[in-house]
Motif scaffolding. Structure first.
Motif, PDB file in Angstrom:
ATOM      1  N   MET A   1     -20.550 -24.570  -6.506  1.00  9.24           N
ATOM      2  CA  MET A   1     -21.605 -23.979  -5.738  1.00  9.24           C
ATOM      3  C   MET A   1     -21.911 -22.620  -6.343  1.00  9.24           C
ATOM      4  O   MET A   1     -21.022 -21.880  -6.690  1.00  9.24           O
ATOM      5  N   ILE A   2     -23.184 -22.307  -6.422  1.00  8.73           N
ATOM      6  CA  ILE A   2     -23.594 -21.065  -7.053  1.00  8.73           C
ATOM      7  C   ILE A   2     -24.137 -20.109  -5.998  1.00  8.73           C
ATOM      8  O   ILE A   2     -25.044 -20.445  -5.247  1.00  8.73           O
ATOM      9  N   LEU A   3     -23.581 -18.930  -5.947  1.00  8.93           N
ATOM     10  CA  LEU A   3     -24.076 -17.899  -5.044  1.00  8.93           C
ATOM     11  C   LEU A   3     -24.803 -16.843  -5.852  1.00  8.93           C
ATOM     12  O   LEU A   3     -24.534 -16.650  -7.030  1.00  8.93           O
ATOM     13  N   GLU A   4     -25.717 -16.145  -5.219  1.00  3.47           N
ATOM     14  CA  GLU A   4     -26.531 -15.180  -5.927  1.00  3.47           C
ATOM     15  C   GLU A   4     -25.755 -13.954  -6.374  1.00  3.47           C
ATOM     16  O   GLU A   4     -26.154 -13.280  -7.302  1.00  3.47           O
ATOM     17  N   ASN A   5     -24.657 -13.632  -5.745  1.00  4.67           N
ATOM     18  CA  ASN A   5     -23.899 -12.445  -6.086  1.00  4.67           C
ATOM     19  C   ASN A   5     -22.610 -12.850  -6.788  1.00  4.67           C
ATOM     20  O   ASN A   5     -21.627 -13.178  -6.142  1.00  4.67           O
ATOM     21  N   LYS A  42     -24.318 -29.410   5.805  1.00  6.95           N
ATOM     22  CA  LYS A  42     -24.027 -28.871   7.129  1.00  6.95           C
ATOM     23  C   LYS A  42     -22.534 -28.850   7.405  1.00  6.95           C
ATOM     24  O   LYS A  42     -21.995 -27.868   7.919  1.00  6.95           O
ATOM     25  N   GLY A  43     -21.858 -29.919   7.035  1.00  7.57           N
ATOM     26  CA  GLY A  43     -20.417 -29.993   7.252  1.00  7.57           C
ATOM     27  C   GLY A  43     -19.661 -28.950   6.450  1.00  7.57           C
ATOM     28  O   GLY A  43     -18.710 -28.333   6.947  1.00  7.57           O
ATOM     29  N   ASN A  44     -20.064 -28.729   5.205  1.00  8.90           N
ATOM     30  CA  ASN A  44     -19.398 -27.716   4.392  1.00  8.90           C
ATOM     31  C   ASN A  44     -19.660 -26.317   4.927  1.00  8.90           C
ATOM     32  O   ASN A  44     -18.764 -25.469   4.909  1.00  8.90           O
ATOM     33  N   ALA A  45     -20.872 -26.058   5.398  1.00 11.52           N
ATOM     34  CA  ALA A  45     -21.158 -24.748   5.990  1.00 11.52           C
ATOM     35  C   ALA A  45     -20.237 -24.511   7.188  1.00 11.52           C
ATOM     36  O   ALA A  45     -19.623 -23.449   7.314  1.00 11.52           O
ATOM     37  N   LEU A  46     -20.113 -25.504   8.037  1.00 14.78           N
ATOM     38  CA  LEU A  46     -19.249 -25.383   9.213  1.00 14.78           C
ATOM     39  C   LEU A  46     -17.795 -25.161   8.807  1.00 14.78           C
ATOM     40  O   LEU A  46     -17.096 -24.312   9.370  1.00 14.78           O
ATOM     41  N   ALA A  65     -20.728 -20.389   3.051  1.00 12.79           N
ATOM     42  CA  ALA A  65     -21.374 -21.069   4.181  1.00 12.79           C
ATOM     43  C   ALA A  65     -22.883 -20.850   4.131  1.00 12.79           C
ATOM     44  O   ALA A  65     -23.660 -21.785   4.364  1.00 12.79           O
ATOM     45  N   LEU A  66     -23.281 -19.641   3.823  1.00 11.71           N
ATOM     46  CA  LEU A  66     -24.704 -19.322   3.724  1.00 11.71           C
ATOM     47  C   LEU A  66     -25.373 -20.152   2.631  1.00 11.71           C
ATOM     48  O   LEU A  66     -26.491 -20.647   2.809  1.00 11.71           O
ATOM     49  N   GLN A  67     -24.693 -20.330   1.507  1.00 10.98           N
ATOM     50  CA  GLN A  67     -25.254 -21.145   0.419  1.00 10.98           C
ATOM     51  C   GLN A  67     -25.457 -22.585   0.875  1.00 10.98           C
ATOM     52  O   GLN A  67     -26.498 -23.179   0.628  1.00 10.98           O
ATOM     53  N   TYR A  68     -24.461 -23.130   1.575  1.00 12.87           N
ATOM     54  CA  TYR A  68     -24.611 -24.496   2.070  1.00 12.87           C
ATOM     55  C   TYR A  68     -25.705 -24.597   3.127  1.00 12.87           C
ATOM     56  O   TYR A  68     -26.415 -25.607   3.195  1.00 12.87           O
ATOM     57  N   MET A  69     -25.874 -23.576   3.939  1.00 15.48           N
ATOM     58  CA  MET A  69     -26.964 -23.584   4.924  1.00 15.48           C
ATOM     59  C   MET A  69     -28.316 -23.551   4.214  1.00 15.48           C
ATOM     60  O   MET A  69     -29.251 -24.257   4.602  1.00 15.48           O
ATOM     61  N   LYS A  70     -28.426 -22.740   3.161  1.00 18.54           N
ATOM     62  CA  LYS A  70     -29.667 -22.711   2.388  1.00 18.54           C
ATOM     63  C   LYS A  70     -29.948 -24.086   1.805  1.00 18.54           C
ATOM     64  O   LYS A  70     -31.074 -24.575   1.843  1.00 18.54           O
ATOM     65  N   TRP A  71     -28.905 -24.715   1.247  1.00 18.49           N
ATOM     66  CA  TRP A  71     -29.100 -26.040   0.688  1.00 18.49           C
ATOM     67  C   TRP A  71     -29.505 -27.049   1.759  1.00 18.49           C
ATOM     68  O   TRP A  71     -30.323 -27.927   1.493  1.00 18.49           O
ATOM     69  N   SER A  72     -28.957 -26.950   2.962  1.00 17.49           N
ATOM     70  CA  SER A  72     -29.339 -27.885   4.023  1.00 17.49           C
ATOM     71  C   SER A  72     -30.816 -27.698   4.385  1.00 17.49           C
ATOM     72  O   SER A  72     -31.521 -28.672   4.643  1.00 17.49           O
ATOM     73  N   HIS A  77     -36.571 -29.567   3.686  1.00 18.59           N
ATOM     74  CA  HIS A  77     -37.901 -29.325   3.126  1.00 18.59           C
ATOM     75  C   HIS A  77     -38.223 -30.269   1.970  1.00 18.59           C
ATOM     76  O   HIS A  77     -39.329 -30.236   1.435  1.00 18.59           O
ATOM     77  N   GLY A  78     -37.251 -31.067   1.556  1.00 17.38           N
ATOM     78  CA  GLY A  78     -37.470 -31.974   0.430  1.00 17.38           C
ATOM     79  C   GLY A  78     -37.421 -31.279  -0.919  1.00 17.38           C
ATOM     80  O   GLY A  78     -37.933 -31.799  -1.913  1.00 17.38           O
ATOM     81  N   VAL A  79     -36.803 -30.105  -0.957  1.00 13.91           N
ATOM     82  CA  VAL A  79     -36.684 -29.330  -2.191  1.00 13.91           C
ATOM     83  C   VAL A  79     -35.353 -29.673  -2.864  1.00 13.91           C
ATOM     84  O   VAL A  79     -34.312 -29.596  -2.212  1.00 13.91           O
ATOM     85  N   PRO A  80     -35.373 -30.047  -4.145  1.00 17.86           N
ATOM     86  CA  PRO A  80     -34.102 -30.348  -4.829  1.00 17.86           C
ATOM     87  C   PRO A  80     -33.181 -29.139  -4.877  1.00 17.86           C
ATOM     88  O   PRO A  80     -33.624 -28.007  -5.058  1.00 17.86           O
ATOM     89  N   ILE A  81     -31.907 -29.395  -4.707  1.00 15.11           N
ATOM     90  CA  ILE A  81     -30.890 -28.335  -4.798  1.00 15.11           C
ATOM     91  C   ILE A  81     -30.619 -28.068  -6.273  1.00 15.11           C
ATOM     92  O   ILE A  81     -30.361 -28.991  -7.035  1.00 15.11           O
ATOM     93  N   ASP A  82     -30.676 -26.807  -6.649  1.00 12.24           N
ATOM     94  CA  ASP A  82     -30.305 -26.402  -8.000  1.00 12.24           C
ATOM     95  C   ASP A  82     -29.076 -25.512  -7.889  1.00 12.24           C
ATOM     96  O   ASP A  82     -29.199 -24.328  -7.581  1.00 12.24           O
ATOM     97  N   PRO A  83     -27.876 -26.067  -8.134  1.00  9.57           N
ATOM     98  CA  PRO A  83     -26.655 -25.277  -7.937  1.00  9.57           C
ATOM     99  C   PRO A  83     -26.486 -24.144  -8.950  1.00  9.57           C
ATOM    100  O   PRO A  83     -25.612 -23.317  -8.803  1.00  9.57           O
ATOM    101  N   ARG A  84     -27.344 -24.096  -9.941  1.00 10.10           N
ATOM    102  CA  ARG A  84     -27.242 -23.028 -10.943  1.00 10.10           C
ATOM    103  C   ARG A  84     -28.071 -21.797 -10.571  1.00 10.10           C
ATOM    104  O   ARG A  84     -28.094 -20.838 -11.299  1.00 10.10           O
ATOM    105  N   LYS A  85     -28.717 -21.865  -9.443  1.00  2.67           N
ATOM    106  CA  LYS A  85     -29.496 -20.705  -8.960  1.00  2.67           C
ATOM    107  C   LYS A  85     -28.706 -19.942  -7.938  1.00  2.67           C
ATOM    108  O   LYS A  85     -27.957 -20.461  -7.195  1.00  2.67           O
TER     109      LYS A  85
END
Length: 85
Positions: A1-5, A42-46, A65-72, A77-85
């Motif tokens: 999982m990629i986080l911005e920081n 959702k499960g991973n965020a929880l 958790a925030l990253q997984y919530m963003k992905w959910s 929205h039907g937007v592909p998840i890009d784990p490198r962002k």
């Protein structure tokens, strides 16, 4: 999982996440339904939220958790998840 920081010690900062040609979440997008992928995120965020205060890495876990919530939200929205962002 990629986080911005990357200073958080998250996947963006760890070599074992940078060596794979495809991240697991990318493979899941290929084979899971949107509902299955949404449930996974959702499960991973929880999971990260519930254990955050017990591991001594609360900030890091809450960021995960925030990253997984963003992905959910992306899945909804039907937007592909890009784990490198």
């Amino acid at each position: 999982m990629i986080l911005e920081n990357p200073a958080t010690g998250a996947a963006a900062d760890q070599k074992h996440y940078q060596t794979a040609e495809k991240e697991p979440v990318e493979v899941m997008q290929m084979y899971f339904t949107a509902q299955e992928l949404y449930g996974f995120c959702k499960g991973n965020a929880l999971k990260y939220i519930l254990r955050s205060r017990f591991k001594g890495t609360e900030l890091k876990d809450m960021e995960k958790a925030l990253q997984y919530m963003k992905w959910s939200v992306d899945v909804l929205h039907g937007v592909p998840i890009d784990p490198r962002k």
